[in-house]
Enzyme design. Structure first.
Site, PDB file in Angstrom:
ATOM      1  N   ASN A 195       0.942  -1.249   0.096  1.00  0.00           N
ATOM      2  CA  ASN A 195       0.016  -0.156   0.063  1.00  0.00           C
ATOM      3  C   ASN A 195       1.040   1.064   0.079  1.00  0.00           C
ATOM      4  O   ASN A 195       1.090   1.840  -0.977  1.00  0.00           O
ATOM      5  CB  ASN A 195      -0.896   0.014   1.313  1.00  0.00           C
ATOM      6  CG  ASN A 195      -2.052   0.935   1.176  1.00  0.00           C
ATOM      7  OD1 ASN A 195      -1.850   2.073   0.575  1.00  0.00           O
ATOM      8  ND2 ASN A 195      -3.299   0.705   1.837  1.00  0.00           N
ATOM      9  N   ASP A 196       1.551   1.289   1.310  1.00  0.00           N
ATOM     10  CA  ASP A 196       2.356   2.931   1.201  1.00  0.00           C
ATOM     11  C   ASP A 196       3.433   2.743  -0.049  1.00  0.00           C
ATOM     12  O   ASP A 196       3.772   3.957  -0.396  1.00  0.00           O
ATOM     13  CB  ASP A 196       3.309   2.805   2.632  1.00  0.00           C
ATOM     14  CG  ASP A 196       2.057   3.227   3.651  1.00  0.00           C
ATOM     15  OD1 ASP A 196       0.967   3.574   3.355  1.00  0.00           O
ATOM     16  OD2 ASP A 196       2.317   2.990   4.739  1.00  0.00           O
ATOM     17  N   VAL A 197       4.145   1.637   0.056  1.00  0.00           N
ATOM     18  CA  VAL A 197       5.316   1.594  -0.990  1.00  0.00           C
ATOM     19  C   VAL A 197       4.783   1.862  -2.591  1.00  0.00           C
ATOM     20  O   VAL A 197       5.752   1.763  -3.383  1.00  0.00           O
ATOM     21  CB  VAL A 197       6.054   0.107  -0.709  1.00  0.00           C
ATOM     22  CG1 VAL A 197       6.581   0.408   0.553  1.00  0.00           C
ATOM     23  CG2 VAL A 197       5.349  -0.968  -1.344  1.00  0.00           C
ATOM     24  N   SER A 223       1.062   3.837   7.166  1.00  0.00           N
ATOM     25  CA  SER A 223       1.102   5.073   7.605  1.00  0.00           C
ATOM     26  C   SER A 223      -0.355   5.897   7.840  1.00  0.00           C
ATOM     27  O   SER A 223      -0.779   6.912   8.098  1.00  0.00           O
ATOM     28  CB  SER A 223       1.631   5.980   6.265  1.00  0.00           C
ATOM     29  OG  SER A 223       0.679   5.741   4.942  1.00  0.00           O
TER      30      SER A 223
END
Ligand code: NAP
Length: 473
Positions: free
Chosen positions: A396-398, A437
């Site tokens: 997700n964040d990456v 995050s």
């Protein structure tokens, strides 16, 4: 040749093996050999130390060796790969505790008159440092372990004035240390010793308290570094050169690892340690939410098969969700069926995907994915527009484009894998859960993205089953 020269020559050999081993650990292809070489170095260091004429009784050493070997073997067999961060946290903690005990033992030996230090000021200073750093490492690591094992909440625990309170305690610890080193009064020295020992143990706990569970890998790398520094100081106390060298190597490699992780998240170490990141995920989610537009477009396993069957260039981007669902084996199976179908398959690895350094590499290696197929972020991004399909598995964040585009986003500036540039993106996740995050992700709503909902392992098994049924007909 004097025994002293023989022992120190063996220690130099052990140190060279440690350095070579560390270097080899930097590449997957040589990592096993590096681990073995470092192990040989440690064996040499232990055997030579045991043969030292200063050892006059082996009883407790043998008891420690047997107990340590039994516990170590049991852990190596029983602890799951996904529980490695907790395991490393505990090992760091025990390293810190061991150093603290060495420092305390030397304090009481000197106090009892068993030994007279040659350089009292220097010895008192290293005893103080060993106990301070060892104490912080011990309780900090135990707290990190509890957070990772979910025995305690992973949420960052913050209160106003927290950094000030921690700062005060640190100053009190330093003052007690100075008093201990400089005073000639044994009673005052004992009080100062008790104060800085207790405060160091409290500080370890309170310094880790405001750090969120997701940042624990960075904290663990830092604590690992501290355990090395404590061991190095303990090496000065017991006058053991190889412990000083090994402590320095652990100390520096821990700092380098922390720096690499911080850089990959585009955050400073101070931000990780003192900002309370992870204390309020709802607020973080709102920060990036204003820029999110579009709709989520679900896709079934059958339709997903249809897209993949026609693809010639496929990139698989794993993230934390792959670890949660333990999908690595079926991911390898999917790569194999795609290759048999004529596609070229690559795995794009983000340096902080998952929850520990090298998390994805470890899982994919466990599933026997060839090293050559793992491509680092900087190498895959330039060819991303040529990819027919990017399969995002629990990441997700990456892969959040806000990191590159949205200056108001808390993760702005964090390097990402540009999954959104592939012609089609298939994202596997269970629902609308955010990543570490706590931010929404525009990637999931883009016109070229399709969402394959469900546990990653089950979803992939569905897609692989489609390929297999095609092969069977
Ligand atoms: P992530 O941003 O934490 O996202 C993981 C996603 O996986 C979630 O959106 C979740 O969505 C999905 N998921 C969870 N369980 C799943 C399952 N069983 N099946 C399918 N999907 C599942 O992960 P990431 O992209 O790997 O990013 C890592 C984050 O951790 C980064 O923010 C990084 O800075 C941080 N971090 C990493 C390290 C490190 O050393 N690797 C250290 C410190 C911090 P659903 O709930 O909807 O399923």
């Amino acid at each position: 040749m004097s025994p002293e020269i023989l022992i120190n020559s063996a220690y130099i050999l052990a140190s060279i093996l440690f350095v070579l081993g560390l270097k080899m650990l930097g590449r997957q292809a040589t990592a096993r050999k590096g681990n073995f070489l470092s192990g040989v170095g440690m064996l040499i260091a232990i055997v030579v130390t045991l043969l030292d004429r200063h050892v006059i009784d082996y009883t407790w050493i043998v008891v420690g060796l047997v107990a340590g070997t039994v516990i170590g073997l049991a852990c190596a067999r029983l602890v799951k790969m996904t529980a490695m961060p907790e395991m490393v946290a505990l090992l760091n903690g025990f390293g810190g505790l061991a150093s603290l005990i060495v420092g305390a033992a030397e304090f009481f030996r000197i106090r009892g008159g068993t030994v007279m230090p040659e350089h009292p000021l220097f010895t008192a200073t290293v005893i103080y440092l060993t106990i301070l750093i060892g104490g912080i490492t011990f309780t900090g690591s135990v707290y990190a372990f509890c957070k990772l094992a979910e025995w305690l909440s992973g949420r960052a625990l913050t209160f106003s004035g927290q950094n000030f309170v921690n700062g005060l305690m640190l100053i009190a610890t330093l003052a007690a240390g100075v008093l201990y080193v400089l005073t000639g009064d044994p009673q005052l020295a004992l009080i100062a010793f008790a104060v800085f020992t207790l405060l160091s143990l409290v500080l370890g706990w309170t310094l880790v308290m405001p750090i969120g569970g997701g940042d624990m890998p960075v904290v663990i790398a830092m604590l690992n570094s501290l355990s090395g520094v404590a061991a190095c100081a303990a090496g000065f106390i017991i006058n053991n050169n190889v412990l000083v060298v090994a402590g320095c190597l652990v100390g520096t490699s821990g700092v380098i690892l922390s720096a690499i992780m911080c850089k990959a998240m585009n955050r400073s170490l101070a931000n990780v340690l003192f900002s309370g990141f992870g204390s309020a995920p709802a607020a973080a989610g709102a920060a990036g939410a204003g820029t999110i537009q579009g709709e989520l477009k679900p896709i079934s396993a059958e339709d997903c098969f249809g897209v993949l069957e026609a693809a010639r260039q496929v990139v698989i981007i794993p993230g934390y969700g792959m670890a949660v669902s333990q999908a690595q084996h079926v991911v390898r199976e999917l790569a194999e069926v795609l290759e048999r179908n004529g596609a070229e398959v690559r795995f794009a690895i983000h340096p902080v995907a998952g929850r520990m350094p090298g998390h994805m590499n470890v899982l994919l290696a466990e599933a026997s994915v060839p090293y050559e197929q793992l491509i680092e972020m900087d190498a895959i991004n330039p060819v991303m527009p040529t990819m027919d399909v990017a399969i995002v598995i629990g990441a997700n964040d990456v892969v959040n484009p806000a990191a590159a585009r949205d200056k108001s986003s808390p993760i702005y500036g964090m390097p990402i894998i540009n999954a959104h540039e592939a012609r089609t993106v298939i994202c596997l996740k269970r629902g609308k859960g955010t990543g570490f995050s706590g931010l929404e992700n525009q990637l999931f709503l883009m016109p070229n993205t399709r969402m394959l909902y469900g546990d990653a392992k089950a979803s992939l098994q569905g897609v692989v089953a489609e390929f297999k049924s095609l092969a069977a007909t």
